[in-house]
Structures are given as structure tokens and as C-alpha cells.
Design a protein around this motif. Structure first.
Motif, PDB file in Angstrom:
ATOM      1  N   LEU A 132       0.799  -1.219   0.000  1.00 43.79           N
ATOM      2  CA  LEU A 132       0.000   0.000   0.000  1.00 43.79           C
ATOM      3  C   LEU A 132       0.838   1.277   0.000  1.00 43.79           C
ATOM      4  CD1 LEU A 132      -2.908  -0.998   2.396  1.00 43.79           C
ATOM      5  CD2 LEU A 132      -2.872  -0.972  -0.094  1.00 43.79           C
ATOM      6  N   VAL A 135      -0.152   3.898  -2.671  1.00 42.30           N
ATOM      7  CA  VAL A 135      -1.431   4.541  -2.329  1.00 42.30           C
ATOM      8  C   VAL A 135      -1.223   5.561  -1.216  1.00 42.30           C
ATOM      9  CG1 VAL A 135      -3.768   4.159  -1.468  1.00 42.30           C
ATOM     10  CG2 VAL A 135      -2.744   2.514  -3.050  1.00 42.30           C
ATOM     11  N   ARG A 136      -0.447   5.177  -0.216  1.00 41.69           N
ATOM     12  CA  ARG A 136      -0.184   6.083   0.912  1.00 41.69           C
ATOM     13  C   ARG A 136       0.571   7.328   0.444  1.00 41.69           C
ATOM     14  NH1 ARG A 136      -0.646   5.305   6.112  1.00 41.69           N
ATOM     15  NH2 ARG A 136      -0.959   3.063   5.813  1.00 41.69           N
ATOM     16  N   ILE A 139      -1.871   9.650  -1.371  1.00 39.35           N
ATOM     17  CA  ILE A 139      -2.783  10.304  -0.429  1.00 39.35           C
ATOM     18  C   ILE A 139      -2.049  11.398   0.331  1.00 39.35           C
ATOM     19  CG2 ILE A 139      -4.034   9.938   1.738  1.00 39.35           C
ATOM     20  CD1 ILE A 139      -5.109   7.342   0.504  1.00 39.35           C
ATOM     21  N   ASP A 155      -4.238   7.367   7.315  1.00 36.75           N
ATOM     22  CA  ASP A 155      -4.404   5.931   7.528  1.00 36.75           C
ATOM     23  C   ASP A 155      -5.823   5.486   7.179  1.00 36.75           C
ATOM     24  OD1 ASP A 155      -1.810   5.499   8.334  1.00 36.75           O
ATOM     25  OD2 ASP A 155      -2.248   5.635  10.483  1.00 36.75           O
ATOM     26  N   VAL A 158      -6.391   5.473   3.363  1.00 36.71           N
ATOM     27  CA  VAL A 158      -5.796   4.279   2.747  1.00 36.71           C
ATOM     28  C   VAL A 158      -6.708   3.071   2.964  1.00 36.71           C
ATOM     29  CG1 VAL A 158      -3.861   2.654   2.836  1.00 36.71           C
ATOM     30  CG2 VAL A 158      -3.418   5.108   2.938  1.00 36.71           C
ATOM     31  N   TYR A 162      -8.569   0.742   0.043  1.00 37.99           N
ATOM     32  CA  TYR A 162      -8.344  -0.705   0.012  1.00 37.99           C
ATOM     33  C   TYR A 162      -9.666  -1.460   0.179  1.00 37.99           C
ATOM     34  CZ  TYR A 162      -5.807  -5.054   1.054  1.00 37.99           C
ATOM     35  OH  TYR A 162      -5.299  -6.326   1.026  1.00 37.99           O
TER      36      TYR A 162
END
Length: 208
Positions: A132, A135-136, A139, A155, A158, A162
Motif C-alpha cells: 500500500l 497509495v499512501r 494520499i 491511515d 488508505v 483498500y
């Protein structure tokens, strides 16, 4: 003089190990309780050969998880690299990443579900975080630029992404969503959930 360096493994042994890991991944995805005997049959090797490479079922599960994570991480890093998401604004980049990789992310989720009961939480968390990471990063970039919402923690965003990926895959599998439509529906839903919006009066942005 005789060298103390270890000899390279034979090519057939390397092939056997790779075949066992591939078969293990397929077997554990189909049945998380699959036995070592079932994996040996699927790989086309004897149980003696299997145990010579992987002394325990946990060792094989760990290797299968590594294989799945390596493949998924390589694909996601490539999508997030030069010429891909890195060249876009954060909102556009996140949409591109979700649209392009949602099947990969869902497979990753299925692999983790298959091995979660047998492996220590810290091993699972390390691999999960690696998958991830792109993606993190997106973001975080979007929160800094103001494109993605900052009233909820990074958090949690994310986790939202997901979870929506996994939900879309489940809808396709159940026949409630057409596979051809899923990428755009999923992307629209993800962006609607994470795109920046004005914070409620008197409520400060959530910490990263």
C-alpha cells in the motif's frame, strides 16, 4: 585451493522451488487449509522434494506470500513511477492507480486472507505496508496539495481505498457488477470518498 563459497543451486532445484511456490499460492488461494500433499501434487513434485525446499507449511506460506507481494509491489511501483502516476496531480494519479491496479490489490487481499491465520501479525503488517506504499504516498501528496481531504486521517483514507477495491471485486465475483464497468465505478467511488471538501466549521483538519 578449494573455495569455501557455497555452490550455486542446480537449475532443476531452482525450478522445483519456483514451481512449489507457484502451486502453493494457487492452492492456498483456492483453499486456505490446503495440505502440503496437495501442494506437492499441484507442483508435480514428491513430498520429499517439497519438504527439502520448505521444511514446514509456515515456511511455504511465507514464501508464497513473498511471491505475491513482490509481483504486486513491482506492478504498483511501475504505475506510480516516471511516466505514470508520478507525472499527474494527486487526485488524477490516485484514480489512475486504482483503475489500473484494482485487480492486483484484490488478489493481494485474498492472499493475505489465505495466510493470515498461519503467519505472525508482524510479518503480515510489513508486507501489507509495502503493497500500500504507493497509495499512501499519493494520499499524502494529495493532502499536502489540497486535492484530497485532510479532515480524515491518511491511515483511514488508505483503508477506505483498500476496502472499496475489495468490495468492487466481490461485486464482480457475485455477478452484481459487470467486469467492464467495475474500474470506472470503483474509481468514481474512491475519488468521491477521498477528494477534498470543506472542513466542518470549528473542526480542525485531522492529523496525518
Amino acid at each position: 585451493m578449494v573455495s569455501d563459497a557455497p555452490r550455486p543451486r542446480r537449475a532443476d532445484a531452482e525450478r522445483n522451488a519456483a514451481a512449489i511456490v507457484d502451486a502453493g499460492l494457487d492452492c492456498f488461494l483456492a483453499d486456505p487449509q490446503a495440505s502440503m500433499a496437495a501442494v506437492a501434487r499441484a507442483a508435480g513434485v514428491s513430498r520429499v522434494t517439497l519438504y527439502s525446499h520448505f521444511a514446514t507449511r509456515e515456511a511455504l506460506l511465507d514464501a508464497a506470500l513473498d511471491r505475491a507481494v513482490d509481483e504486486a509491489a513491482a506492478t504498483l511501483e511501475a504505475l506510480d513511477g516516471e511516466g505514470g502516476a508520478a507525472e499527474m496531480g494527486a487526485e488524477e494519479a490516485l484514480g489512475f492507480l486504482v483503475r489500473s491496479s484494482w485487480r492486483i490489490l484484490d488478489r493481494h487481499s485474498a492472499v493475505f486472507a489465505a495466510v493470515s491465520a498461519a503467519l505472525p501479525p508482524e510479518r503480515l503488517r510489513e508486507r501489507h505496508d509495502r503493497i500500500l506504499a504507493p497509495v499512501r504516498r499519493l494520499i499524502g501528496r494529495g493532502r499536502e496539495s489540497g486535492e484530497l481531504r485532510a479532515d480524515l486521517s491518511a491511515d483511514w483514507l488508505v483503508t477506505v481505498v483498500y476496502s472499496l477495491v475489495h468490495a468492487a471485486a466481490a461485486e464482480v465475483q457475485a455477478g452484481r457488477m459487470a467486469p467492464a464497468e467495475a474500474p470506472e465505478i470503483l474509481t468514481a467511488t474512491v475519488l468521491a470518498a477521498v477528494t477534498a471538501r470543506p472542513a466542518a466549521p470549528g473542526r480542525p483538519p485531522a492529523p496525518a
